[in-house]
Motif scaffolding. Sequence first.
Motif, mmCIF file in Angstrom:
data_model
loop_
_atom_site.group_PDB
_atom_site.id
_atom_site.type_symbol
_atom_site.label_atom_id
_atom_site.label_comp_id
_atom_site.label_asym_id
_atom_site.label_seq_id
_atom_site.Cartn_x
_atom_site.Cartn_y
_atom_site.Cartn_z
ATOM 1 N N SER A 193 -4.285 -5.227 3.727
ATOM 2 C CA SER A 193 -5.388 -4.840 2.828
ATOM 3 C C SER A 193 -5.847 -6.238 2.014
ATOM 4 O O SER A 193 -7.043 -6.545 1.882
ATOM 5 C CB SER A 193 -4.312 -4.427 1.380
ATOM 6 O OG SER A 193 -5.469 -4.110 0.536
ATOM 7 N N VAL A 195 -7.701 1.613 2.129
ATOM 8 C CA VAL A 195 -7.412 2.053 0.689
ATOM 9 C C VAL A 195 -9.004 1.938 -0.084
ATOM 10 O O VAL A 195 -9.607 1.081 -0.077
ATOM 11 C CB VAL A 195 -6.565 1.099 -0.015
ATOM 12 C CG1 VAL A 195 -6.285 1.249 -1.447
ATOM 13 C CG2 VAL A 195 -5.175 1.017 0.814
ATOM 14 N N GLN A 254 0.876 -1.047 -0.160
ATOM 15 C CA GLN A 254 0.139 -0.070 -0.025
ATOM 16 C C GLN A 254 0.851 1.369 0.017
ATOM 17 O O GLN A 254 0.866 2.070 1.022
ATOM 18 C CB GLN A 254 -1.026 -0.079 1.269
ATOM 19 C CG GLN A 254 -1.897 -1.028 1.285
ATOM 20 C CD GLN A 254 -2.814 -1.268 2.309
ATOM 21 O OE1 GLN A 254 -2.511 -0.206 3.191
ATOM 22 N NE2 GLN A 254 -3.865 -1.941 2.322
ATOM 23 N N ARG A 275 -4.157 3.927 -4.682
ATOM 24 C CA ARG A 275 -4.517 2.816 -4.124
ATOM 25 C C ARG A 275 -4.100 1.397 -4.144
ATOM 26 O O ARG A 275 -3.433 1.380 -5.165
ATOM 27 C CB ARG A 275 -6.267 2.891 -4.043
ATOM 28 C CG ARG A 275 -6.799 1.484 -4.198
ATOM 29 C CD ARG A 275 -8.087 1.732 -4.349
ATOM 30 N NE ARG A 275 -8.725 0.436 -4.073
ATOM 31 C CZ ARG A 275 -9.764 0.448 -3.192
ATOM 32 N NH1 ARG A 275 -10.338 1.358 -3.366
ATOM 33 N NH2 ARG A 275 -10.384 -0.609 -3.152
ATOM 34 N N GLU A 276 -4.498 0.554 -3.703
ATOM 35 C CA GLU A 276 -4.066 -0.974 -3.952
ATOM 36 C C GLU A 276 -5.209 -1.990 -4.112
ATOM 37 O O GLU A 276 -6.283 -1.807 -3.953
ATOM 38 C CB GLU A 276 -3.215 -1.322 -2.650
ATOM 39 C CG GLU A 276 -3.420 -2.578 -2.668
ATOM 40 C CD GLU A 276 -2.765 -3.315 -1.462
ATOM 41 O OE1 GLU A 276 -2.986 -4.402 -1.162
ATOM 42 O OE2 GLU A 276 -1.742 -2.808 -0.806
ATOM 43 N N PRO A 298 -2.131 4.440 -3.867
ATOM 44 C CA PRO A 298 -3.201 4.208 -3.242
ATOM 45 C C PRO A 298 -3.815 5.559 -2.660
ATOM 46 O O PRO A 298 -3.088 6.382 -2.310
ATOM 47 C CB PRO A 298 -2.783 3.435 -2.125
ATOM 48 C CG PRO A 298 -1.319 3.724 -1.770
ATOM 49 C CD PRO A 298 -0.683 4.473 -3.010
#
Length: 399
Positions: free
Chosen positions: A245, A129, A95, A159-160, A120
């Motif tokens: 995430s 995220v 991230q 973002r991721e 992100p």
Amino acid sequence: METSGAAEEEERGFAASLTARYSDWVVEELDELGGSFLLTDPAMPGHPIVYASRGLPALTGYPRRDVLGRNARLFQGAATDRAAVAGVREAVRGQRAHQVAIINYRRDGSPHWVLLHVAPVFHAADGRVLHFLAVQVPIAAATPRRAACRGPAVFAACREEARVEEELPCATHAGEVFVDIDKRGQFDSAWLEAEEPRVASDCDKEKALSTASSIFSALNRYSKLTGLVVCGKRCDSVGIPALSSSLNLSLGRIKQSFVLTDRHLPDMPIVYASDAFLSLTGYSREEILGCNCRFLSGPDTSVDVLEEISRHICCEQACTVRLLNYRKDGSTFRDLLQVSPIRNASGKVAFHVWVHLDESAKCDFNGLTPEIWQLGAVGAVRVAVRSLSASGSLLRPAQ
């Protein structure tokens, strides 16, 4: 006509990824920005592209509509450096923003060098995220002297994604192939023999940063209209562990109303809350992260039932109870509550999941009993936690 209607409905779904989080005008604002860039949504299956800029067709040859819903690996090909791809993937997992010079492919199959900037977009309150941004800046062939770059370098954000197979914001569609891969091969051999690796200039890097900063500013400006504030750096709730995430995305796909608590922290705070739980109780995520679940209790909540829950938690056992709980506005609801320990890959209790169901609400359980429907959520959480704990991916990497 049905196909056309389905396509339009799908496009509206991608647009809602932006308008639901920011405002109805954010797309128009993004359309006014220059450059070639994409926004992807890691919370949607396949981490699809949900927005493509007006400058994308000129650089890639792809109409904007054709890339929506695809994974960004679409632009890769045989000459795309695997190490560069791996670097982007690691940045997505971590991230963090990342820049790399990489060979991408146009729609006609011709390869070209771009500076890819991935970043992100974080929710300012809870550090989630929301989207990933991918900016592509063409890298010109080296000349004896490159012109100096004018204009300030500005901070970027984005973002991721978290699925191992779909983490790269420049990708392919898993189903329909609408690029002639054979045509790409016609360009590769001759082009690569004559082509030297290109290095992005400071001007290229500043252009990518400036473009990303403009996008981030637009998202932040319009997010405030809906009460959501985004930022370029994560702002975690004090004392709350940062779930990875990958885990957040896996939990986000579970539609039931539930929270995750960490019994190893003082007062067993909530570390994750589903969207359905927020809708049920009326609280925002930032209001409840770090709180003990007792905030739902009120004057008529049974103390005996609360003690029963505590006993089962201490014994690391699951329980199902019925009790009266309270929403934020003070109204009550009859809560069918399933509390279960969630063990990691080594068999130790990592979390407890609390699945809530308003018994007065009319719900479609697909022919299942409410209790079995709740156990489905428990099972999904267990699978997510165990699979990710085995690879050490429950918490976010240290920044």
